[in-house]
Design a protein around this motif. Sequence first.
Motif, mmCIF file in Angstrom:
data_model
loop_
_atom_site.group_PDB
_atom_site.id
_atom_site.type_symbol
_atom_site.label_atom_id
_atom_site.label_comp_id
_atom_site.label_asym_id
_atom_site.label_seq_id
_atom_site.Cartn_x
_atom_site.Cartn_y
_atom_site.Cartn_z
ATOM 1 N N SER A 30 2.859 3.006 -12.830
ATOM 2 C CA SER A 30 3.605 4.256 -12.984
ATOM 3 C C SER A 30 3.474 5.095 -11.724
ATOM 4 C CB SER A 30 3.092 5.059 -14.189
ATOM 5 O OG SER A 30 1.741 5.451 -13.990
ATOM 6 N N SER A 31 4.422 6.000 -11.553
ATOM 7 C CA SER A 31 4.400 6.962 -10.460
ATOM 8 C C SER A 31 4.913 8.276 -11.020
ATOM 9 C CB SER A 31 5.275 6.486 -9.298
ATOM 10 O OG SER A 31 5.283 7.438 -8.257
ATOM 11 N N GLY A 32 3.981 9.185 -11.303
ATOM 12 C CA GLY A 32 4.363 10.405 -11.989
ATOM 13 C C GLY A 32 4.810 10.074 -13.401
ATOM 14 N N SER A 33 6.031 10.457 -13.749
ATOM 15 C CA SER A 33 6.568 10.169 -15.085
ATOM 16 C C SER A 33 7.416 8.906 -15.107
ATOM 17 C CB SER A 33 7.424 11.349 -15.562
ATOM 18 O OG SER A 33 8.508 11.569 -14.660
ATOM 19 N N VAL A 34 7.500 8.220 -13.961
ATOM 20 C CA VAL A 34 8.334 7.021 -13.853
ATOM 21 C C VAL A 34 7.489 5.775 -14.106
ATOM 22 C CG1 VAL A 34 9.841 5.666 -12.356
ATOM 23 C CG2 VAL A 34 9.840 8.167 -12.189
ATOM 24 N N THR A 35 7.940 4.927 -15.020
ATOM 25 C CA THR A 35 7.257 3.663 -15.296
ATOM 26 C C THR A 35 7.748 2.599 -14.329
ATOM 27 O OG1 THR A 35 7.022 4.213 -17.637
ATOM 28 C CG2 THR A 35 6.804 1.896 -17.033
ATOM 29 N N LEU A 36 6.823 1.893 -13.700
ATOM 30 C CA LEU A 36 7.156 0.874 -12.712
ATOM 31 C C LEU A 36 6.821 -0.517 -13.236
ATOM 32 C CD1 LEU A 36 5.618 2.608 -9.555
ATOM 33 C CD2 LEU A 36 7.983 2.722 -10.348
ATOM 34 N N ASN A 37 7.506 -1.503 -12.692
ATOM 35 C CA ASN A 37 7.190 -2.895 -12.995
ATOM 36 C C ASN A 37 6.320 -3.436 -11.867
ATOM 37 O OD1 ASN A 37 8.757 -3.100 -15.390
ATOM 38 N ND2 ASN A 37 10.608 -3.285 -14.147
ATOM 39 N N PRO A 38 5.020 -3.599 -12.106
ATOM 40 C CA PRO A 38 4.138 -4.037 -11.027
ATOM 41 C C PRO A 38 4.348 -5.504 -10.675
ATOM 42 C CG PRO A 38 2.937 -3.951 -13.088
ATOM 43 C CD PRO A 38 4.304 -3.389 -13.373
ATOM 44 N N MET A 45 1.858 11.113 -6.702
ATOM 45 C CA MET A 45 2.672 9.904 -6.604
ATOM 46 C C MET A 45 2.065 8.975 -5.564
ATOM 47 S SD MET A 45 6.700 9.473 -5.575
ATOM 48 C CE MET A 45 7.230 10.401 -6.981
ATOM 49 N N LYS A 46 1.860 7.728 -5.955
ATOM 50 C CA LYS A 46 1.274 6.765 -5.039
ATOM 51 C C LYS A 46 2.390 6.089 -4.265
ATOM 52 C CE LYS A 46 -2.539 5.725 -8.159
ATOM 53 N NZ LYS A 46 -3.119 4.716 -9.029
ATOM 54 N N THR A 47 2.502 6.384 -3.004
ATOM 55 C CA THR A 47 3.508 5.757 -2.164
ATOM 56 C C THR A 47 2.859 5.308 -0.880
ATOM 57 O OG1 THR A 47 4.120 7.782 -1.010
ATOM 58 C CG2 THR A 47 5.262 7.320 -3.085
ATOM 59 N N LEU A 48 3.578 4.480 -0.128
ATOM 60 C CA LEU A 48 3.045 4.038 1.152
ATOM 61 C C LEU A 48 2.995 5.188 2.145
ATOM 62 C CD1 LEU A 48 4.640 0.515 1.393
ATOM 63 C CD2 LEU A 48 2.263 1.106 0.980
ATOM 64 N N LYS A 49 3.842 6.221 1.948
ATOM 65 C CA LYS A 49 3.746 7.404 2.799
ATOM 66 C C LYS A 49 2.385 8.061 2.610
ATOM 67 C CE LYS A 49 8.674 8.484 3.050
ATOM 68 N NZ LYS A 49 9.715 9.488 2.737
ATOM 69 N N THR A 50 1.913 8.071 1.351
ATOM 70 C CA THR A 50 0.596 8.634 1.076
ATOM 71 C C THR A 50 -0.478 7.842 1.797
ATOM 72 O OG1 THR A 50 1.355 9.334 -1.098
ATOM 73 C CG2 THR A 50 -1.017 9.253 -0.749
ATOM 74 N N ILE A 51 -0.348 6.511 1.762
ATOM 75 C CA ILE A 51 -1.318 5.663 2.443
ATOM 76 C C ILE A 51 -1.349 5.973 3.928
ATOM 77 C CG2 ILE A 51 -1.900 3.283 3.038
ATOM 78 C CD1 ILE A 51 -0.583 2.428 0.439
ATOM 79 N N MET A 52 -0.164 6.049 4.546
ATOM 80 C CA MET A 52 -0.110 6.286 5.980
ATOM 81 C C MET A 52 -0.632 7.675 6.331
ATOM 82 S SD MET A 52 0.764 3.390 6.796
ATOM 83 C CE MET A 52 0.740 3.697 8.558
ATOM 84 N N ALA A 53 -0.438 8.633 5.415
ATOM 85 C CA ALA A 53 -0.975 9.968 5.665
ATOM 86 C C ALA A 53 -2.492 9.945 5.678
ATOM 87 C CB ALA A 53 -0.469 10.939 4.597
ATOM 88 N N LEU A 54 -3.080 9.172 4.777
ATOM 89 C CA LEU A 54 -4.532 9.047 4.749
ATOM 90 C C LEU A 54 -5.049 8.442 6.046
ATOM 91 C CD1 LEU A 54 -5.057 7.712 1.111
ATOM 92 C CD2 LEU A 54 -5.696 9.962 1.978
ATOM 93 N N VAL A 55 -4.313 7.460 6.548
ATOM 94 C CA VAL A 55 -4.718 6.832 7.800
ATOM 95 C C VAL A 55 -4.647 7.834 8.943
ATOM 96 C CG1 VAL A 55 -4.180 5.019 9.458
ATOM 97 C CG2 VAL A 55 -3.953 4.568 7.020
ATOM 98 N N ALA A 56 -3.551 8.606 8.961
ATOM 99 C CA ALA A 56 -3.320 9.522 10.072
ATOM 100 C C ALA A 56 -4.395 10.593 10.175
ATOM 101 C CB ALA A 56 -1.942 10.176 9.921
ATOM 102 N N ILE A 57 -4.858 11.109 9.029
ATOM 103 C CA ILE A 57 -5.822 12.199 9.090
ATOM 104 C C ILE A 57 -7.255 11.713 8.924
ATOM 105 C CG2 ILE A 57 -4.126 13.843 8.243
ATOM 106 C CD1 ILE A 57 -5.363 13.692 5.511
ATOM 107 N N GLY A 58 -7.403 10.386 8.680
ATOM 108 C CA GLY A 58 -8.742 9.815 8.636
ATOM 109 C C GLY A 58 -9.523 10.153 7.394
ATOM 110 N N ILE A 59 -8.838 10.420 6.271
ATOM 111 C CA ILE A 59 -9.531 10.763 5.031
ATOM 112 C C ILE A 59 -9.458 9.586 4.062
ATOM 113 C CG2 ILE A 59 -9.528 12.286 3.019
ATOM 114 C CD1 ILE A 59 -8.436 14.470 4.772
ATOM 115 N N GLY A 60 -10.594 9.210 3.508
ATOM 116 C CA GLY A 60 -10.617 8.180 2.483
ATOM 117 C C GLY A 60 -10.167 6.820 2.962
#
Length: 319
Positions: free
Chosen positions: A71-79, A1-16
Amino acid sequence: MKTLKTIMALVAIGIGFSSQAQLTGMTPAMGNRGQTLPIIVSGQTGAFQNAGTQVDIVLKQGSNQMHSWTSSGSVTLNPDIINVQVVNSSTISGDLTIPGTISTGFYELWVNAGTWMSRMNSFEVQAGPATGSTLNIGGGQPGTTVTETIQWAGLNITTSDIAQMWLSFNGQTITSLSNASVVLKNNTNVQVDVNIPQNAQQGYWSFNLLTTQGESYYSPASFHIDQAFSTPEADLEPLEAYVAPNPVRENMFLYIREEGINNLDLRVVDINGRLHFEGNVEVGESRAVLNVEDLASGIYFVQIMNENSVKQVIQWVKE
């Protein structure tokens, strides 16, 4: 699932994650609620060379965000951001529609083009009420070129102040507008050639104008693209009118300050340009009544028409 929490986690651990120096900016750098803009995200040379086929763009302000995810997982989103394309290794393009109720202020820009990159305060959302306008043509057929004159009340610019003009509708933009010039610096009359693509979606498009000072103006649902469109007689004389009460819950009264008018052609559109009412209303004692109780709460516009021409646009709020 693509969320801003995922983004911040990437920042915190310095990956990608790549430093914000990789991104050099976004244009336009501001827009109004409800407006759709063709955007360009710029980076250093080679910043997007590993983008592949999937590019994510996010504009973030605290818990508020505008994103390109469908989309996020099985949920369709309106971009909020569609038609995202990597133009070259330093440029990404797309169409951004700013939600009508999103918070104003500055937003961080996040881009995932093989690795996450960010840049602070890259885009500003302003409340930016639409500017009332009058058009002497009001539309055209797909595959044709129309020279349109738009009268924006209270707009005080010169030709050199025009940075860009475009049309927007349903999340899409038409940028094939050329030869924009100020022909009468009064309310300001702006003339522009509109090259309507053959495959343009039929409907009521909004005119947009960006100045070199970064100011953004738009006139909602004012240009009708339709196969059956016919050119009316040119007439740029504005009509004096206002609505009350505003905000309104049930009956909206449209008051006309000119005598001798028995009926009017009206359109009611929302902040995204969707048409909710179109028809002719009778004017009694310089007043027309329109029942709007079934409309959802939000910002709307009533357009007063003369044949196909938009004579005046009035913003109002449905409670």
